[in-house]
Design an enzyme around this catalytic site. Structure first.
Site, PDB file in Angstrom:
ATOM      1  N   HIS A 105     -23.894   4.736  21.562  1.00 49.31           N
ATOM      2  CA  HIS A 105     -22.778   3.931  21.052  1.00 49.31           C
ATOM      3  C   HIS A 105     -21.872   3.466  22.190  1.00 49.31           C
ATOM      4  O   HIS A 105     -21.494   2.289  22.275  1.00 49.31           O
ATOM      5  CB  HIS A 105     -21.944   4.754  20.057  1.00 49.31           C
ATOM      6  CG  HIS A 105     -22.598   4.970  18.738  1.00 49.31           C
ATOM      7  ND1 HIS A 105     -23.122   3.940  17.985  1.00 49.31           N
ATOM      8  CD2 HIS A 105     -22.799   6.105  18.008  1.00 49.31           C
ATOM      9  CE1 HIS A 105     -23.628   4.435  16.856  1.00 49.31           C
ATOM     10  NE2 HIS A 105     -23.443   5.753  16.850  1.00 49.31           N
ATOM     11  N   ASP A 164     -23.976   5.200  10.224  1.00 47.78           N
ATOM     12  CA  ASP A 164     -24.071   3.952  10.979  1.00 47.78           C
ATOM     13  C   ASP A 164     -24.846   2.900  10.200  1.00 47.78           C
ATOM     14  O   ASP A 164     -24.474   1.718  10.191  1.00 47.78           O
ATOM     15  CB  ASP A 164     -24.750   4.204  12.327  1.00 47.78           C
ATOM     16  CG  ASP A 164     -23.980   5.213  13.178  1.00 47.78           C
ATOM     17  OD1 ASP A 164     -22.758   5.324  12.972  1.00 47.78           O
ATOM     18  OD2 ASP A 164     -24.604   5.874  14.020  1.00 47.78           O
ATOM     19  N   GLU A 179     -24.107   9.624  20.819  1.00 43.41           N
ATOM     20  CA  GLU A 179     -22.789   9.074  21.140  1.00 43.41           C
ATOM     21  C   GLU A 179     -22.824   8.285  22.436  1.00 43.41           C
ATOM     22  O   GLU A 179     -22.096   7.288  22.582  1.00 43.41           O
ATOM     23  CB  GLU A 179     -21.752  10.198  21.222  1.00 43.41           C
ATOM     24  CG  GLU A 179     -21.575  10.983  19.928  1.00 43.41           C
ATOM     25  CD  GLU A 179     -21.187  10.103  18.762  1.00 43.41           C
ATOM     26  OE1 GLU A 179     -20.505   9.075  18.977  1.00 43.41           O
ATOM     27  OE2 GLU A 179     -21.574  10.427  17.630  1.00 43.41           O
ATOM     28  N   LYS A 216       8.304   1.626   0.304  1.00 45.47           N
ATOM     29  CA  LYS A 216       8.917   0.968  -0.859  1.00 45.47           C
ATOM     30  C   LYS A 216      10.044   1.824  -1.434  1.00 45.47           C
ATOM     31  O   LYS A 216      11.169   1.343  -1.653  1.00 45.47           O
ATOM     32  CB  LYS A 216       7.845   0.706  -1.928  1.00 45.47           C
ATOM     33  CG  LYS A 216       6.705  -0.190  -1.461  1.00 45.47           C
ATOM     34  CD  LYS A 216       5.726  -0.476  -2.555  1.00 45.47           C
ATOM     35  CE  LYS A 216       4.956   0.772  -2.979  1.00 45.47           C
ATOM     36  NZ  LYS A 216       4.127   1.303  -1.892  1.00 45.47           N
ATOM     37  N   PRO A 257       0.830  -1.210   0.000  1.00 46.44           N
ATOM     38  CA  PRO A 257       0.000   0.000   0.000  1.00 46.44           C
ATOM     39  C   PRO A 257       0.863   1.258   0.000  1.00 46.44           C
ATOM     40  O   PRO A 257       2.058   1.212   0.314  1.00 46.44           O
ATOM     41  CB  PRO A 257      -0.807  -0.126   1.306  1.00 46.44           C
ATOM     42  CG  PRO A 257      -0.717  -1.562   1.690  1.00 46.44           C
ATOM     43  CD  PRO A 257       0.601  -2.048   1.184  1.00 46.44           C
ATOM     44  N   PRO A 258       0.277   2.395  -0.349  1.00 46.55           N
ATOM     45  CA  PRO A 258       1.050   3.650  -0.331  1.00 46.55           C
ATOM     46  C   PRO A 258       1.530   3.991   1.078  1.00 46.55           C
ATOM     47  O   PRO A 258       0.823   3.788   2.063  1.00 46.55           O
ATOM     48  CB  PRO A 258       0.041   4.694  -0.845  1.00 46.55           C
ATOM     49  CG  PRO A 258      -0.995   3.913  -1.575  1.00 46.55           C
ATOM     50  CD  PRO A 258      -1.079   2.590  -0.892  1.00 46.55           C
ATOM     51  N   GLY A 259       2.760   4.512   1.145  1.00 43.52           N
ATOM     52  CA  GLY A 259       3.297   4.982   2.412  1.00 43.52           C
ATOM     53  C   GLY A 259       3.955   3.928   3.269  1.00 43.52           C
ATOM     54  O   GLY A 259       4.321   4.204   4.409  1.00 43.52           O
TER      55      GLY A 259
END
Length: 678
Positions: free
Chosen positions: A456, A529, A453, A237, A232-234
């Site tokens: 949750h 959600d 919230e 490599k 994946p990027p970042g």
């Protein structure tokens, strides 16, 4: 980070000399000719010496007879015949009618006969009168031709020379744009790369072979011709390739996949051939191709297929990597984050013998990466990088470097000299969820978000089995969300159990249930959600076999038509199975909705207290939610976020300035009207 110096196929370390065309003898000769011509024109034209009064020949004769001319010069020329002359000189006395003072210059042009010249000689005398001969033929020719010579030389210098240089540039389109990294400018080594130990071990074999090839050749082994780094990027490599360049004592060329393709046909293939030719001349050497998917995509891909410039470049690359003519001593290292689009002929052994997977770092890898980047940051003694590593699952090496940098910027913004754990947490929330946006909301909206919230948080705190503990709950808007419930996993997640997914679905539904149970209404705030819950339930039914339909893969084919695959896709299950899938989705979500509703009704008092705490503090930790569930109240101290403390500090400073301003106005003595009137 080192800068790239472009070099040709010469010996290692010899950089291409700069363009010194402006110091060549031919160019210097042209410049000398131009300056000489300008100086000649200036000398031939005569240097002007201030303003001159225009007179006629008759006026000059009259003033000379009156003794009002100090000296004069007569110069004959060929413009109007042999008796045509120019007369210049200075006044001896003031001439009011001409507004001329002694010493002022005058000039007259016209016919000066021999008799008039005799009168001028008698009036001024031989000492005050100078006679110059007429201009020569050579001087006239020079004056006439010099402007044309200057124009022609300027045109040659500006246009002809540029056209020749453009011709040379056109011939260089097929030259490779690969750049050689010089050893003295390279500052990245293997010790600077962390979080990918397996990939580093595999790529280190290249350096070991280049340093001691006989160790491998004695047992009949050969170094792989190509290494393809995938991830994946970042994930590091390109950084790993820079480390190879820093460790290997051989020439290292680097080029991007997009540098091969130009607007001209055949340029990409020519650049590939030239790049490998440079590599053979500098063998043994390394060539790094970044983002190779720009030229390595599958041939014949897309709706129309066909043969384009990119495919010609790929064909040339395939032949150069493993054709009749080998490239002994030239090792290719490539990087991409799209291995699924690469051509199969490019991936086979003999071209890219080894594919190195560089995935997102695990817990230990994140800790190592944080150790590398934390050396440049002034951290507070209380900062535990193990906690930071555990709280950042899914972040790449580049994300972790950005995390510490953002934390340092936040610390400076809040006036701190060291980076604390709270600064790092705020930077993490900013990167993952967005920056805080303190919108002006009325009590009704604030209450709605607080209960959402709190729902949750309550369900998660009750159903959690310890793998995903509650970390923090906030009603401060971030990004697109008006509030957030954050979790802190104890370890990296590689598999999802059915029990854990069902608990996650119940926690997701907690926000909507709290709105309906307390406020007797529902809002659009649960749209995200609902999408997330539907996605999880569909994966459970169609991909993971976690339903009454059994272990069947019923997902749609995700192959894209632009790869030339599955253009005429059909549904791989019947309409009856589609209805069963819909029924299973409803059953799973409805069961968890009912389960979460029962949990919330049993803990209704705790829900109200959690929402009240959010209304008061805006942000509370997971331990505060558990304290409310266990003891009915918050017993530990609620620490405010650095942003909230900074806002309070600014508000307090503003109030103090306002008080000081009022005090100054009161302490000022009253004005004196009489003095003011005076």
């Amino acid at each position: 980070m080192s800068e790239n110096n472009q070099q040709g196929p010469g010996p290692q370390g010899s950089s291409t000399p700069p363009d010194n065309n402006k110091y060549q003898p031919k160019v210097l000769l042209i410049w000398f000719a131009i300056f000489g011509a300008i100086a000649t024109l200036w000398l031939l034209s005569g240097e002007p010496q201030g303003p001159e009064t225009k007179l006629t020949v008759k006026q000059v004769l009259d003033l000379a007879e009156e003794g009002r001319i100090e000296e004069a010069t007569v110069k004959a020329n060929k413009r109007g015949g042999s008796d045509f002359a120019d007369i210049t000189g200075t006044f001896a006395t003031r001439v009011p009618e001409l507004a001329a003072d002694p010493g002022d210059r005058f000039m007259a042009s016209g016919r000066l006969t021999e008799g008039n010249l005799d009168i001028l000689r008698e009036s001024l005398g031989s000492a005050a009168l100078k006679e110059e001969p007429s201009s020569t033929v050579m001087s006239d020719i020079m004056i006439s031709l010099l402007p044309f010579i200057l124009i022609i030389a300027l045109l040659y210098f500006l246009f002809i020379r540029q056209l020749r240089m453009a011709g040379k540039g056109a011939m260089s389109f097929g030259k490779s744009k690969a750049k050689m990294l010089t050893r003295d400018r390279q500052k990245v080594y293997f010790k600077d790369v962390a979080g990918c130990d397996e990939a580093k071990e595999e790529i280190q074999e290249v350096v070991e072979f280049l340093k001691d090839p006989k160790k491998f050749q004695n047992v009949g082994g050969r170094i792989p011709k190509g290494f393809l780094m995938v991830g994946p990027p970042g994930t590091g490599k390109t950084l790993l390739a820079k480390a190879v360049a820093g460790e290997a004592d051989v020439p290292f060329f680097t080029i991007s996949g997009s540098d091969f393709v130009e607007m001209f046909v055949g340029v990409g293939a020519s650049r590939v051939r030239d790049m490998f030719e440079q590599g053979r001349k500098n063998a043994p050497c390394l060539i790094f191709i970044d983002e190779i998917d720009a030229v390595g995509r599958q041939r014949g891909a897309g709706v129309g297929g066909g043969n384009d410039e990119r495919e010609q470049t790929l064909n040339s690359l395939l032949v150069e990597m493993d054709g009749f003519e080998g490239h002994e001593g030239v090792i290719i290292i490539a990087a991409t984050n799209r291995p699924d689009v690469l051509d199969n002929a490019l991936l086979r052994p003999g071209r890219f013998d080894r594919q190195i997977m560089i995935d997102l770092p695990d817990l230990n890898g994140r800790r190592q990466i944080l150790d590398v980047h934390a050396k440049k940051i002034k951290l507070d003694e209380e900062v535990d990088l193990d906690v930071v590593a555990r709280s950042t699952p899914g972040l790449s090496g580049a994300d972790l470097a950005n995390l510490l940098n953002e934390a340092a910027l936040i610390a400076v913004r809040y006036g701190s000299k060291k980076v604390s754990l709270s600064h790092i947490e705020e930077a993490r929330d900013k990167i993952q969820y967005g920056r805080e946006r303190r919108r002006i909301m009325d009590e009704e909206d604030k209450k709605l978000i607080a209960y959402h919230e709190a729902g949750h948080a309550l369900i998660q705190a009750v159903v959690d089995d310890g793998s995903m503990p509650l970390h923090k709950v906030t009603i401060i808007p971030r990004g697109q969300s008006l509030g957030s419930t954050m979790f802190l996993p104890k370890k990296d997640t590689y598999n999802y159990s059915k029990k854990r997914l069902l608990n996650q679905l119940a926690s997701i539904m907690g926000g909507r249930i709290a709105e309906e149970l307390v406020l007797d209404d529902i809002s659009s705030g649960a749209s995200g959600d609902i999408k997330q819950a539907t996605k999880i339930a569909r994966h459970m039914v169609c991909d993971w076999g976690m339903s009454t339909l059994g272990p069947l893969s019923l997902g749609e084919n995700q192959d894209t038509v632009f790869l030339g695959k599955e253009i005429n896709r059909t549904q791989n299950y019947s309409e009856e199975t589609a209805r069963k899938i819909d029924d299973e989705l409803h059953r799973i979500i409805d069961e968890q909705y009912e389960r979460a509703t029962n949990i919330m009704k049993e803990n209704r008092e705790a829900l109200d207290k959690i929402a009240a705490a959010l209304m008061e503090y805006e942000t509370i930790d997971g331990k505060h939610v558990h304290e409310i569930l266990d003891h009915g109240e918050i017993r530990s101290t609620v620490e405010k976020a650095p942003s909230a403390l900074h806002e309070e500090k600014k508000r307090r400073e503003k109030e103090e300035k306002a008080v000081e301003g009022k005090g100054k106005q009161i302490d000022e003595p009253p004005g004196d009207p009489a003095g003011a009137m005076a």
